[in-house]
Scaffold this active site. Structure first.
Site, PDB file in Angstrom:
ATOM      1  N   ARG A  86      -2.485  -0.556 -37.321  1.00  8.07           N
ATOM      2  CA  ARG A  86      -3.726   0.261 -37.199  1.00  8.07           C
ATOM      3  C   ARG A  86      -4.622  -0.451 -36.503  1.00  8.07           C
ATOM      4  O   ARG A  86      -5.597  -1.302 -36.797  1.00  8.07           O
ATOM      5  CB  ARG A  86      -4.315   0.759 -38.614  1.00  8.07           C
ATOM      6  CG  ARG A  86      -5.439   1.953 -38.680  1.00  8.07           C
ATOM      7  CD  ARG A  86      -6.045   1.664 -39.990  1.00  8.07           C
ATOM      8  NE  ARG A  86      -7.023   0.809 -40.082  1.00  8.07           N
ATOM      9  CZ  ARG A  86      -7.314   0.221 -41.205  1.00  8.07           C
ATOM     10  NH1 ARG A  86      -6.786   0.201 -42.243  1.00  8.07           N
ATOM     11  NH2 ARG A  86      -8.475  -0.805 -40.801  1.00  8.07           N
TER      12      ARG A  86
ATOM     13  N   HIS B  78     -10.024   2.310 -40.789  1.00  5.71           N
ATOM     14  CA  HIS B  78      -8.979   3.170 -41.704  1.00  5.71           C
ATOM     15  C   HIS B  78      -9.653   4.648 -41.415  1.00  5.71           C
ATOM     16  O   HIS B  78      -8.896   5.377 -41.678  1.00  5.71           O
ATOM     17  CB  HIS B  78      -9.349   2.582 -43.085  1.00  5.71           C
ATOM     18  CG  HIS B  78      -8.877   3.706 -44.087  1.00  5.71           C
ATOM     19  ND1 HIS B  78      -7.456   3.487 -44.406  1.00  5.71           N
ATOM     20  CD2 HIS B  78      -9.494   4.312 -44.968  1.00  5.71           C
ATOM     21  CE1 HIS B  78      -7.343   4.423 -45.295  1.00  5.71           C
ATOM     22  NE2 HIS B  78      -8.434   5.126 -45.607  1.00  5.71           N
TER      23      HIS B  78
ATOM     24  N   TYR C 175     -12.887  -7.421 -42.412  1.00  5.88           N
ATOM     25  CA  TYR C 175     -11.967  -8.028 -42.962  1.00  5.88           C
ATOM     26  C   TYR C 175     -10.961  -8.393 -42.433  1.00  5.88           C
ATOM     27  O   TYR C 175      -9.733  -8.911 -42.878  1.00  5.88           O
ATOM     28  CB  TYR C 175     -11.411  -6.957 -44.296  1.00  5.88           C
ATOM     29  CG  TYR C 175     -11.138  -5.787 -43.667  1.00  5.88           C
ATOM     30  CD1 TYR C 175     -10.020  -5.250 -43.149  1.00  5.88           C
ATOM     31  CD2 TYR C 175     -12.050  -4.588 -43.538  1.00  5.88           C
ATOM     32  CE1 TYR C 175      -9.715  -4.118 -42.590  1.00  5.88           C
ATOM     33  CE2 TYR C 175     -11.855  -3.050 -43.311  1.00  5.88           C
ATOM     34  CZ  TYR C 175     -10.708  -2.982 -42.694  1.00  5.88           C
ATOM     35  OH  TYR C 175     -10.347  -1.730 -42.278  1.00  5.88           O
TER      36      TYR C 175
END
Length: 365
Positions: free
Chosen positions: A256, A260, A269
């Site tokens: 990805r 998200h 992160y």
């Protein structure tokens, strides 16, 4: 099938060179120059759709969007393996699957804009609307597949979900039921390495596809950024389902590249080095290099691809911005297939509330 799990199937390397895998190359023998170009068009168009929808959200035209940037090959390759009467159960990121199944781009953003309960008529294209409840579509697909099997329909059903969904009980139950009843369903996991901010290695110390072995289900890992390899393994799994050999599990290894959802900040992160590493494996660049190596690219073709992508993106934008605001009471439509006393009561209460507001506004004007 341990070797298939340990070493992901690959037919195109990141630099565009072919990989000799007779066992899987035979499954895509019919993919000639025209078909290769068509797959490239799908990849470019669906990325353009995704970029346009993300821009619409940033401009305040959509409430939310779940980008699929980087996952185009996993979706296009698998969707193009399906036949017309097969049925796809998607989660919330499978915009390319929807496009390949024939969903009108103008209808793709209705739910995300909040102007409708859903985006399109599932029965018209044999693909469900986006499912926000993580993992639920696994059970839905299994139930549909079981029903189709009992009716004697020679079709395949495919359930799309991410690596995070494999930690949900719904997926575990679906795997168990499908094996118990020999349901013709393909479980297609897009392992994009992150379940929001949780890396996949925290969810599973072994490849996710190995979980299928606990149910006695055949599984394969595939390079999810290789559209040709994904097409091959999905053709194999769907044919297995259609002929009555039961369910299969596919783990497509992809990434990805974006957030998200548009409410997420992935820089908090994950490292830029990781993103750069996966950017070098970009599925569109890979296909571009293959076409270039095989003499299938020219300026006229690339210009047509850009024009097609822009036209479809414009249709998506006009469908979103031009979507009329729904009548307030339509929120009670299509909750049940027939009239329901509780819904009727709630509709009447809400109608009275709206009327009271109108009376107050008129009195103050």
């Amino acid at each position: 099938m341990v070797d298939k799990i340990a070493y992901p199937v690959q037919l195109i390397q990141p630099d565009g060179r072919r990989v000799l895998r007779p066992d899987y190359t035979s499954l895509v023998r019919d993919i000639g120059p025209d078909e290769l170009r068509a797959l490239y068009v799908d990849l470019v168009v669906t990325r353009r759709v995704d970029v346009e929808a993300t821009a619409l959200q940033r401009q305040g035209e959509l409430g939310l969007w779940a980008p699929m940037l980087g996952q185009e090959a996993a979706q296009v390759g698998s969707a193009r393996a399906l036949r017309r009467d097969d049925y796809a159960f998607i989660s919330y990121r499978e915009h390319a699957v929807a496009y390949c199944r024939g969903v009108d781009p103008a209808e793709m953003t209705r739910m995300w804009r909040g102007t409708a309960h859903s985006g399109w008529d599932p029965s018209a294209v044999n693909v469900t609307n986006p499912a926000i409840v993580v993992g639920s579509q696994g059970l839905h697909a299994t139930g549909y597949a079981m029903g189709a099997h009992l009716d004697g329909a020679e079709i395949a059903t495919i359930a799309y979900f991410g690596d995070g969904a494999t930690s949900q009980g719904d997926i575990a139950e679906a795997l168990g039921f499908s094996m118990s009843f020999n349901a013709p369903v393909v479980f297609f996991c897009q392992n994009n390495q992150w379940a929001i901010s949780e890396p996949v290695h925290l969810q599973s110390p072994v490849p996710i596809s190995q979980r299928a072995a606990g149910y006695g289900m055949p599984a394969v890992r595939v390079d999810g950024n290789d559209v040709l390899a994904v097409l091959a393994v999905t053709r194999q799994a769907t044919q297995r389902a259609r002929e009555g050999s039961g369910p299969s599990f596919i783990e497509a290894i992809t990434y990805r590249m974006g957030p998200h959802t548009t409410s997420d900040d992935p820089t908090r992160y994950r490292s830029s080095a990781e993103t750069a590493e996966w950017t070098a494996r970009d599925p569109i660049d890979r296909m571009h290099r293959l076409l270039d190596r095989e003499g299938l690219l020219d300026d006229a073709f690339l210009a047509r691809v850009r024009t097609t992508a822009d036209d479809i993106a414009a249709r998506l934008r006009s469908g979103a911005v031009g979507a009329p605001a729904p009548p307030p009471l339509s929120v009670f439509d299509h909750v049940y297939t027939s009239a329901h006393p509780l819904v009727d009561e709630e509709r009447a209460q809400y109608a009275a509330y709206l009327a009271a507001i109108t009376d107050t506004e008129e009195a103050l004007s």
